[in-house]
Design a protein around this motif. Structure first.
Motif, short mmCIF file in Angstrom:
data_model
loop_
_atom_site.label_atom_id
_atom_site.label_comp_id
_atom_site.label_asym_id
_atom_site.label_seq_id
_atom_site.Cartn_x
_atom_site.Cartn_y
_atom_site.Cartn_z
N MET A 1 -3.43 -8.99 -9.48
CA MET A 1 -2.10 -8.64 -8.99
C MET A 1 -1.13 -9.79 -9.23
N SER A 2 0.03 -9.47 -9.69
CA SER A 2 1.06 -10.47 -9.91
C SER A 2 1.97 -10.57 -8.68
N ILE A 3 2.77 -9.53 -8.46
CA ILE A 3 3.65 -9.48 -7.29
C ILE A 3 3.85 -8.02 -6.92
N LYS A 4 3.90 -7.74 -5.63
CA LYS A 4 4.11 -6.38 -5.16
C LYS A 4 5.34 -6.36 -4.27
N LEU A 5 6.27 -5.44 -4.58
CA LEU A 5 7.50 -5.29 -3.80
C LEU A 5 7.53 -3.86 -3.28
N GLU A 6 7.59 -3.71 -1.97
CA GLU A 6 7.53 -2.38 -1.37
C GLU A 6 8.39 -2.32 -0.11
N HIS A 7 8.51 -1.12 0.43
CA HIS A 7 9.27 -0.87 1.67
C HIS A 7 10.68 -1.47 1.58
N VAL A 8 11.41 -1.08 0.56
CA VAL A 8 12.77 -1.59 0.36
C VAL A 8 13.74 -0.85 1.28
N VAL A 9 14.56 -1.60 2.00
CA VAL A 9 15.58 -1.04 2.88
C VAL A 9 16.93 -1.62 2.47
N LEU A 10 17.90 -0.73 2.21
CA LEU A 10 19.22 -1.16 1.73
C LEU A 10 20.30 -0.84 2.76
N ALA A 11 21.52 -1.20 2.43
CA ALA A 11 22.64 -0.97 3.34
C ALA A 11 22.79 0.52 3.65
N SER A 12 23.05 0.82 4.91
CA SER A 12 23.28 2.20 5.32
C SER A 12 24.68 2.64 4.87
N PRO A 13 24.96 3.95 4.87
CA PRO A 13 26.32 4.41 4.54
C PRO A 13 27.39 3.77 5.42
#
Length: 225
Positions: A1-13
């Motif tokens: 495994m190199s890198i794992k990016l998960e469960h991304v949360v961004l700005a709400s409306p």
């Protein structure tokens, strides 16, 4: 495994509306805003960025850090699993970054060490008819056996000396998970300096940036040439 990016949360409306309102404060140009909520019945389900607001974002972004303060208000949350040698470089980004990590110090003996706990994809795995796997895989296998030896001793003795053997034997390829909060300005700084880095983890991280909504605010200038 190199890198794992998960469960991304961004700005709400609602946050995006607030960010755009602030972006337009310097010129009192709120009436030119053309973004709007996406609704389903009475529920807000998304955000439609208008052309005028998007154009202003692009101009401010291209004008530099002094002018694109709105990007500092655009949050990005992500759960990252990466080797300690990558985290050591990531930790240079202190401003605008908050992280909660899984504790190596408290949980190092929680489970038996396995190859999958480490990033070893670049270790040379050569087979020899007499020796089997050769260096460096033999070396790393012996490190794992050593870690598990001292883990088993520690579980029996609870001795701090035995605990220290694990801590100081632990390779920098050990994978750690952190929940990280950043913003688009931090990501722009990372992208600028790391997109051509020799580490696979940084190049993969920059590819992930390219896939984020509004990533053109970060990347457009670098693909222009």
């Amino acid at each position: 495994m190199s890198i794992k990016l998960e469960h991304v949360v961004l700005a709400s409306p609602e946050q995006m509306e607030f960010i755009i309102e602030g972006m337009r404060n310097p010129m009192n140009s709120w009436e030119k805003s053309d973004s709007e909520y996406v609704t389903a019945g009475y529920d807000i389900v998304g955000f439609d960025l208008g052309e005028s607001d998007h154009s202003l974002m692009r101009r401010l972004s291209n004008a530099g850090t002094d002018h694109r303060k709105f990007m500092r208000m655009m949050p990005v949350y992500v759960r990252i699993t990466a080797p300690l040698y990558w985290w050591k470089e990531f930790d240079t980004y202190k401003i605008g970054v908050v992280a909660n990590s899984c504790s190596t110090m408290h949980k190092i003996a929680e489970k038996e060490f396995e190859w999958g706990d480490f990033s070893t994809e670049h270790l040379i795995r050569v087979r020899d008819s007499h020796l089997g796997d050769t260096v460096p895989t033999l070396v790393f296998d012996s490190v794992i056996r050593g870690l598990n030896f001292w883990r088993n001793r520690y579980l029996k003795t609870k001795s701090k000396d035995d605990w220290w053997q694990m801590i100081q034997l632990l390779p920098s390829s050990y994978n750690q998970t952190r929940n990280v909060m950043m913003n688009y300005e931090v990501l722009a700084n990372i992208y600028k300096s790391r997109r051509g880095h020799k580490l696979d983890e940084w190049r993969d991280f920059c590819k992930w940036i390219e896939e984020l909504p509004y990533s053109e605010l970060i990347t457009t200038d670098y693909w222009r040439y």
